[in-house]
Write a protein that holds these residues in place. Structure first.
Motif, mmCIF file in Angstrom:
data_model
loop_
_atom_site.group_PDB
_atom_site.id
_atom_site.type_symbol
_atom_site.label_atom_id
_atom_site.label_comp_id
_atom_site.label_asym_id
_atom_site.label_seq_id
_atom_site.Cartn_x
_atom_site.Cartn_y
_atom_site.Cartn_z
ATOM 1 N N LEU A 19 93.289 44.742 -1.240
ATOM 2 C CA LEU A 19 92.955 45.903 -0.411
ATOM 3 C C LEU A 19 94.151 46.178 0.494
ATOM 4 N N PRO A 20 95.033 47.129 0.093
ATOM 5 C CA PRO A 20 96.194 47.444 0.939
ATOM 6 C C PRO A 20 95.740 48.227 2.178
ATOM 7 N N THR A 21 96.028 47.695 3.356
ATOM 8 C CA THR A 21 95.618 48.363 4.600
ATOM 9 C C THR A 21 96.504 47.897 5.742
ATOM 10 N N GLN A 22 96.722 48.805 6.708
ATOM 11 C CA GLN A 22 97.484 48.450 7.909
ATOM 12 C C GLN A 22 96.565 48.277 9.119
ATOM 13 N N ARG A 23 95.259 48.152 8.857
ATOM 14 C CA ARG A 23 94.287 48.070 9.956
ATOM 15 C C ARG A 23 94.311 46.724 10.665
ATOM 16 N N PHE A 24 94.727 45.673 9.967
ATOM 17 C CA PHE A 24 94.653 44.333 10.540
ATOM 18 C C PHE A 24 96.051 43.777 10.818
ATOM 19 N N LYS A 25 96.139 42.925 11.831
ATOM 20 C CA LYS A 25 97.423 42.306 12.174
ATOM 21 C C LYS A 25 97.700 41.055 11.342
ATOM 22 N N THR A 26 96.765 40.712 10.482
ATOM 23 C CA THR A 26 96.921 39.508 9.663
ATOM 24 C C THR A 26 96.692 39.825 8.191
ATOM 25 N N PHE A 27 97.103 38.885 7.355
ATOM 26 C CA PHE A 27 96.737 38.902 5.946
ATOM 27 C C PHE A 27 95.548 37.975 5.782
ATOM 28 N N ALA A 28 94.480 38.461 5.166
ATOM 29 C CA ALA A 28 93.327 37.620 4.844
ATOM 30 C C ALA A 28 93.392 37.294 3.357
ATOM 31 N N ILE A 29 93.428 36.005 3.052
ATOM 32 C CA ILE A 29 93.542 35.553 1.657
ATOM 33 C C ILE A 29 92.355 34.649 1.337
#
Length: 426
Positions: A19-29
């Protein structure tokens, strides 16, 4: 609501979901490794991630393992072991800060993939198998976790009810396995079962953050050393509801408060069009503070310290949990069964409908604020084969009528009554 969709594909053994998004300050894996629940493998599979988190080929000592996470700006790493339907799922999670928010010489996303890939596919070994010290320590850790369930009588009663209800099915097994199996597990046997688990399981990798599917695919190819066979898919089993007498089990332990649990079977699962109806049914029955069980068993009659219901849409099972005084057993059973009968005869108010829909809608919309919740919701699609976006489920819930809930109620049949009471009580 954020309408951005996950992009799906695969490379080798892994299905990839980004899910490409700039909404979060982190990468969730999130990495999900799923295999059928089986008495032969449930304990070794549960033990495996505990051993994997102790060390890798590059960071064989646990202190080195943790220091590496600190070097990645305090990246979060963890795992869970649970069941969904008749599958045992091991979920690894990493939470890594977006590169644009720090001055790092290395790509934190790439470094996180290198770390997670090594955790799962290149563990710390000695003499060609897992380190014996790690295996022995984690066997004891798992044993304590399993023993703690017995000490938590609410959890214990819930597990025992399912165990009795599904005694001929894999679902009876606890996802952490069985204490009796731990003793025989050695570092050699666990490594052998780990290799088989990795070769045969369904594997799904999710990433939410400021990246692209193409970037994630390249990172997977670089850092996940798995065989190149095609991904293994989950099989969804349609539940069959056997007509049988209600089983009643009474167990005695050293408890001060009785635990009354009930198991119900339904033919409605996550993949069914009637899934939203079953969600609303469970919400009205016992899912929320305004529900029938809470108001009638706990509030009006003061019979229970707690009273609620749950619905497992991947298995087609509903459960009722309550804590009561032992002398109130018969009365509590009668009133709970009255609530089930009200649902079956459609005695459902518009207020119950509107309050339940509002609660479900809020829970679904709140998922949009959490990358890991969004991942968890989309993973339902992999398990069930049903593609139902959040906004679609919200709309389906909104459209449910009393007749729909009535129809769903007709599929929920009481199967098992389990009562845990004190040893001195009669």
């Amino acid at each position: 609501m954020n309408k951005t969709k996950f992009e799906h594909g695969s490379t080798g053994r892994l299905r990839i979901h980004v899910l490409p998004t700039q909404r979060f300050k982190t990468f969730a894996i999130s990495l999900y490794v799923g295999s059928p629940l089986s008495e032969d493998t449930v304990t070794s599979t549960a033990l495996t991630p505990f051993v994997l988190r102790r060390g890798t080929e590059s960071y064989p000592e646990t202190t080195q393992f943790r220091e590496r996470l600190e070097q990645l700006y305090g990246a979060g790493f963890g795992f869970d072991v649970y069941k969904r339907g008749d599958y045992q799922i091991v979920q690894f999670r990493m939470d890594t800060i977006n590169d644009s928010f720090v001055q790092s010489e290395e790509s934190l996303l790439a470094s996180s993939f290198a770390f997670l890939g090594e955790v799962v596919t290149q563990p710390a070994l000695e003499d060609g198998h897992f380190r014996n010290a790690y295996v022995q320590a984690e066997k004891e850790n798992v044993r304590k976790k399993m023993e703690s369930i017995v000490n938590d009588k609410i959890r214990y009663a819930a597990e025992r009810c399912l165990e009795e209800m599904c005694r001929e099915e894999p679902y009876r097994l606890h996802p952490l396995g069985q204490i009796k199996d731990l003793e025989a597990i050695t570092s050699e046997s666990l490594y052998k079962s780990y290799k088989k688990w990795l070769a045969e399981s369904s594997i799904d990798l999710y990433v939410v953050g400021d990246t692209t599917f193409e970037e994630v695919q390249k990172l997977v190819e670089q850092h996940f050393h798995l065989d190149a066979s095609a991904p293994t898919s989950y099989e969804s089993h349609r539940p069959t509801r056997e007509v049988r007498d209600i089983a009643t089990i009474v167990e005695k332990m050293d408890v001060s408060q009785g635990k009354l649990n009930m198991g119900l079977r339904t033919t409605i699962t996550y993949g069914d069009d009637a899934y939203a109806s079953a969600l609303v049914y469970n919400g009205i029955l016992g899912g929320y503070p305004h529900s029938k069980l809470f108001l009638n068993v706990r509030e009006k009659e003061s019979l229970a310290y707690y009273a609620s219901s749950r619905y497992d849409g991947h298995k087609g099972i509903g459960t009722i949990q309550s804590g009561i005084e032992v002398q109130n057993y018969e009365k509590a059973v009668t009133i709970i069964r009255n609530q089930l009968e009200e649902m079956r005869t459609g005695q459902i108010s518009e207020l119950e409908m509107s309050q339940t829909k509002a609660m479900i809608r809020n829970l679904l919309l709140e998922m949009d604020d959490s990358a890991f919740e969004m991942i968890s919701f989309d993973f339902n699609r992999q398990l069930s084969g049903k593609d139902r976006p959040v906004e679609q489920l919200v709309q389906e819930v909104e459209n449910i009528t009393v007749d729909d809930v009535h129809a769903a109620a007709a599929t929920f049949e009481l199967d098992t009554i389990y009562f845990l009471q004190g040893q001195k009580e009669e």
